[in-house]
Each structure stands twice: as structure tokens, then as C-alpha cells.
Design an enzyme around this catalytic site. Structure first.
Site: not given
Length: 543
Positions: A297, A364, A417
């Protein structure tokens, strides 16, 4: 011998139930905090028998001490809150590490974070305490009451206000690989209720003297049955693992873990060095034959899609047919009808081909509150409060879809994440992916328990979904995990290097994937059926 055990149990239950005021509150906080030893990295899961047993006796005290329902509910709510505060304070202490990355900006918030966050989440346990007391009854019925209440609370905290299903009680039961296989059957939410039944039942055999809540033969039978089922579950898990193939797709992955300190990552003078470090690690060893390279990430501290020189450098080191999947910020400019430009920033995954072209992306969807955005963003920023990432205006929410095409590989379900901690949001129901691709930056949390807990939850997702996981983390833990939760290759926390491994094949479709919500509802109904059976035919001390 049995009489001595009965007397010892009654004395312990009477002492715990007799606590009041500050002593009761402090005891509840302490046993709640002790519960966290059940989770990664310690995995001392039998401690939950002690701590949830003690919680049961505290609630017995609320029932025995007060005659009026309102007073019982208030007492149980306070006990639940105190237990939850200790549970979440000890389980989430590592969040404070993120505020020390830039202590001059965020350090002053640590006392507030360590009070407000556990306190806020503990409200779910407060509600569970009150609900359990509403359902409280003598004997084995207490076991079902507290299991139903905590099970519902765990589901609620995984969904309310974007949710935070971290250290769900069910994870405590999934400490070993054989027991972890139970996640394929039920999923961690349903297992949280089943785990509560197991952990509460042995201590519910005993009750405070003269309380009228004694367990009797029914509670003994329930405890014995649940422990037997635990043994059968372990044996089934071992058998499942013994018969599980280790099948590969022959797709070769290289996962890069550069171990970049978060405090140094966003300093402009370090930008070129960090990018060069990733390039050098990527081409270390033999790159020929690698199909997909994965960086974590926000691997580099600049938006790759807007950096032509960086894209060319990536294309120059990738062999023909090799792709790079990399986490990066992505900037999109929207032009309004009046000509004004609005800039949106996404936390994204990019797919880059061997020519240095961006050929795919995922933005995301489930952002981290206070980390990637602020509730009431503009209002909070007007007071000088910024989320941890320091992005003015916060990150924008992606729109999906929840599949990412990577050349030469089955479609992946991309999870950036902590998106991987949400069991109900891993894949789209209509189309099953071939693997789970998780990139993360746990450098915010140093070498605390946080990265270990995060990794364990990723391992459980593989088993629930019956899908392999490829995980790239900035500072660790990076790994390739097969559909049975077996770790095929790993780079430990705080280590620097590359991991080469083949992507495992998809496992069988699990009952959790097939029936998901129906299974969770069925387990809840089973809990209510047990509670109702105890109410109709109470298993008190004289039965």
C-alpha cells in the site's frame, strides 16, 4: 473431590459477584484486558474461559444484588462497559503508535484516543451486558443469554458507523490451524456466538451462594457437550488439513517488502531513494519467470500514475509479460460546469505492464475513519484537526467493482489495508475471484501487536472464502496463504526482502460463502432456542 470443587467454585463466584462500586469496575476492566492474551501474537486462548467466566459471575452479582429490573440493567450495562473498556484498551493500544509517527502534530491526541476509542466501542459491550441481564435466568440459561448478547454486539460493532470488527471474540477460538478451519463452516461472526457458549459454560456451573442461579446438572451437561464439540471440531480441522491438496496455479509471484520507516517515508528528500530501493529489490535475484510483482500500500511517496519517468523505470525492469501491482495514491481532477477544478485523491491499487503503462486500477472503498478521512471533514479541518495521513480534504471513496484484472492471472479481489478484516465485504456475490490481493502499510504501528492481529485476520479470510491470499506489507507481515490458511511463504515483521512463491489454486467453495448470512442467523436462532429450552425447563440446582 467433586464437593471440594463445587465449594471452591461457589466461593470464587460469591467473591466476584460480591464486588461493588469501584472494585467491581476495576475488576471488570482488568479481566477484559486479560482477554486480549487470546489474540495474536500470544494466542493464549484458554484465558477466555477465565475472563468470560468472571464476566458471568459479575452479571450474577447484578442479578442477585438488585431486585428491580432497571437497577439490574444499569448494573449490567456498567459491568459490560468496564469489561469492554479493558478489552479494547488492551486490544487496540497499538493505535497510539500511529500518533507518534509525527508526534509534534498528533502526539497530543494520544490520551484522548486511548480514552475515547475504547470507551466508544465498549458501548457495544455495555448494551450486551444489559441485553444479557434482560435474558438472565438460573442455570444454563445464563450461558445462552450472555452468548446471544455478545454475539449480537460483535455483529453490530462490525457494521455500525462503518464498523470495526477487530479482535472479534471468534478470533480467540481460531488460534490454531485445525480450529481455524471452523471459519470455513461458520464465519467469524457466528463463531463469536459459539465461542461465547463454549467459554462461559464451564464457569456457569457455579454461581454465588444463595443467589438461586446455580448451574445444576443442565449446566454441567451443556459444558461437557460444548467441550466435546470443541474436541470434535479440532479433529475435523486436522482431518480437513490432512486431506487438503497443495495445488498451485503455476503463476509466479514476487512480493516486495522494503521495510520503510513511516516517519521517514513522506520526507521529500527520501522520495527518490525509496523508489530506487523498490526497483532494486524487485530486480534482485532472477526476475525472469516471475509473472506478477506486488508492492505494498502507498509503496512510494508520490502518485505513480502521474509520474511518467517512474513508470518508464518500472517498465524497463519488468520482463516481457510481467506485471506490477502496486499501492499508490491516485489523483483525479473533476472540472465543474463553471470551469472550477475539484481534486479527488484515492488510495488505490494500480496494475502496470511491462511497458510502464497503467492498465488497471482499484480505488479503496472502505476508508479508515480518522486515518484516511474525518467525520465532518470540513468542520474538523477548520479547527486544525487532520487525519493521520495529512491529506487535506481526506481520501475519496472508491466505487468498485470488487475485482481487479491482472494479466496472466485469475481476477483478484483487491483489499487495501484493513478492508480485509470485514468478512461480509471481501467479494462480490455474483462473481467469485481467483484470489485475494491484500496490500497494507502497517508501518504506522511499529512492532506492536497490531500487525500480528491484522495478519491473523487475513489468514482467517482465506479459510472463510476458500481463496488464496497474496499479502504485501510495507514492514510486514508479507505472505502467501493457501485456501486452508497455511502460510506457504512469509517475510516477518520488520524484515526487508522479497518473497517468491506460486499462487495457490482456489479451494472448494465453503459453507460460509454459500450460506453466509443464513448461517449467522441460524446460529443466532440456535442460541435463542437453547435459551427458550432453559426457560421452559429450567436447569437449576435442584434438577
Amino acid at each position: 473431590m467433586l464437593n471440594r470443587l463445587q465449594n471452591a467454585g461457589e466461593r470464587a463466584a460469591t467473591w466476584v459477584a460480591g464486588l461493588a462500586g469501584a472494585r467491581r469496575a476495576l475488576f471488570a476492566v482488568l479481566v477484559g484486558a486479560l482477554s486480549v492474551l487470546a489474540f495474536a501474537p500470544v494466542h493464549a486462548w484458554p484465558v477466555l474461559f477465565l475472563t468470560f467466566g468472571a464476566l458471568t459471575w459479575l452479571l450474577d452479582g447484578c442479578h442477585a444484588r438488585h431486585d428491580r429490573l432497571r437497577q439490574r440493567l444499569e448494573c449490567a450495562g456498567i459491568v459490560g462497559f468496564c469489561f469492554g473498556f479493558g478489552y479494547f484498551l488492551a486490544g487496540l493500544y497499538w493505535i497510539a503508535e500511529a500518533f507518534l509517527v509525527e508526534p509534534w502534530r498528533h502526539g497530543w491526541l494520544i490520551p484522548f484516543v486511548l480514552a475515547a476509542m475504547p470507551g466508544g466501542i465498549a458501548l457495544f459491550f455495555a448494551a450486551a451486558g444489559a441485553l444479557a441481564m434482560l435474558l438472565w435466568q438460573p442455570g444454563a440459561g445464563r450461558v445462552f443469554a450472555i452468548a446471544i448478547a455478545i454475539g449480537l454486539a460483535e455483529y453490530a460493532r462490525g457494521h455500525v458507523l462503518t464498523g470495526l470488527p477487530w479482535n472479534l471474540v471468534g478470533y480467540g477460538l481460531l488460534a490454531t490451524l485445525p480450529l481455524m478451519q471452523l471459519a470455513a463452516l461458520f464465519g467469524v461472526y457466528a463463531l463469536s456466538l459459539l465461542a461465547m457458549l463454549l467459554f462461559v459454560s464451564p464457569f456457569a456451573i457455579f454461581a454465588p451462594r444463595d443467589s438461586g442461579l446455580g448451574g445444576g446438572r443442565g449446566a454441567v451437561a451443556l459444558a461437557c457437550a460444548l467441550v466435546l464439540l470443541l474436541g470434535l471440531g479440532y479433529a475435523w480441522g486436522e482431518r480437513r488439513l490432512a486431506g487438503a491438496p497443495q495445488a498451485s496455479t503455476d503463476i509466479r509471484l514476487r512480493i516486495v517488502q522494503a521495510d520503510i520507516d513511516q516517519a521517514n517515508k513522506w520526507r521529500p528528500e527520501n522520495s527518490a531513494e525509496i523508489f530506487t530501493d523498490y526497483l532494486d529489490l524487485t530486480k534482485s535475484g532472477e526476475l525472469a519467470g516471475i509473472d506478477i510483482v506486488i508492492w505494498p500500500e502507498t509503496a512510494v511517496p508520490f502518485p505513480l500514475a502521474d509520474s511518467p519517468d517512474a513508470l518508464l523505470a518500472i517498465g524497463a525492469i519488468l520482463p516481457e509479460g510481467t506485471s506490477l501491482v502496486v499501492g499508490s495514491g491516485r489523483i483525479v481532477d473533476d472540472e465543474a460546469s463553471d470551469g472550477d477544478i475539484t481534486q479527488r485523491i484515492y488510495n488505490s491499487l494500480l496494475v502496470i505492464d511491462d511497458q510502464g503503462r497503467v492498465i488497471g486500477s482499484y480505488d479503496k472503498i472502505h476508508l479508515v475513519p480518522f486515518g484516511e478521512y474525518l467525520p465532518f471533514q470540513d468542520f474538523m479541518e477548520s479547527f486544525g484537526v487532520m487525519q493521520l495521513t495529512g491529506v487535506r480534504g481526506g481520501f475519496s471513496v472508491g466505487s468498485g467493482p470488487r475485482r481487479l484484472a491482472v494479466p496472466g492471472a485469475p481476477p483478484a479481489s483487491p483489499l487495501i489495508c484493513y478492508e480485509i478484516i470485514f468478512p461480509d465485504e471481501i467479494t462480490e456475490a455474483s462473481e467469485r475471484p481467483g484470489w485475494l490481493l491484500n496490500v497494507t502499510n502497517d508501518a504506522w504501528f511499529g512492532t506492536s501487536a497490531g500487525p500480528y492481529q491484522h495478519f491473523h485476520q487475513a489468514q482467517v479470510r482465506a479459510i472463510e472464502q476458500g481463496l488464496p491470499v497474496a499479502r504485501a506489507a510495507n514492514t510486514g507481515i508479507s505472505a502467501v496463504i493457501d485456501p486452508y490458511g497455511r502460510i506457504l511463504a512469509e517475510i516477518g515483521l520488520g524484515e526487508k526482502g522479497v518473497l517468491d512463491a506460486e499462487l495457490p489454486k482456489v479451494g472448494p467453495t465453503t459453507p460460509f460463502v454459500q450460506f453466509g448470512m443464513a448461517l449467522e442467523i441460524s446460529v443466532l436462532m440456535l442460541g435463542f432456542a437453547g435459551w427458550f429450552a432453559c426457560r421452559v425447563q429450567p436447569f437449576g440446582p435442584h434438577h
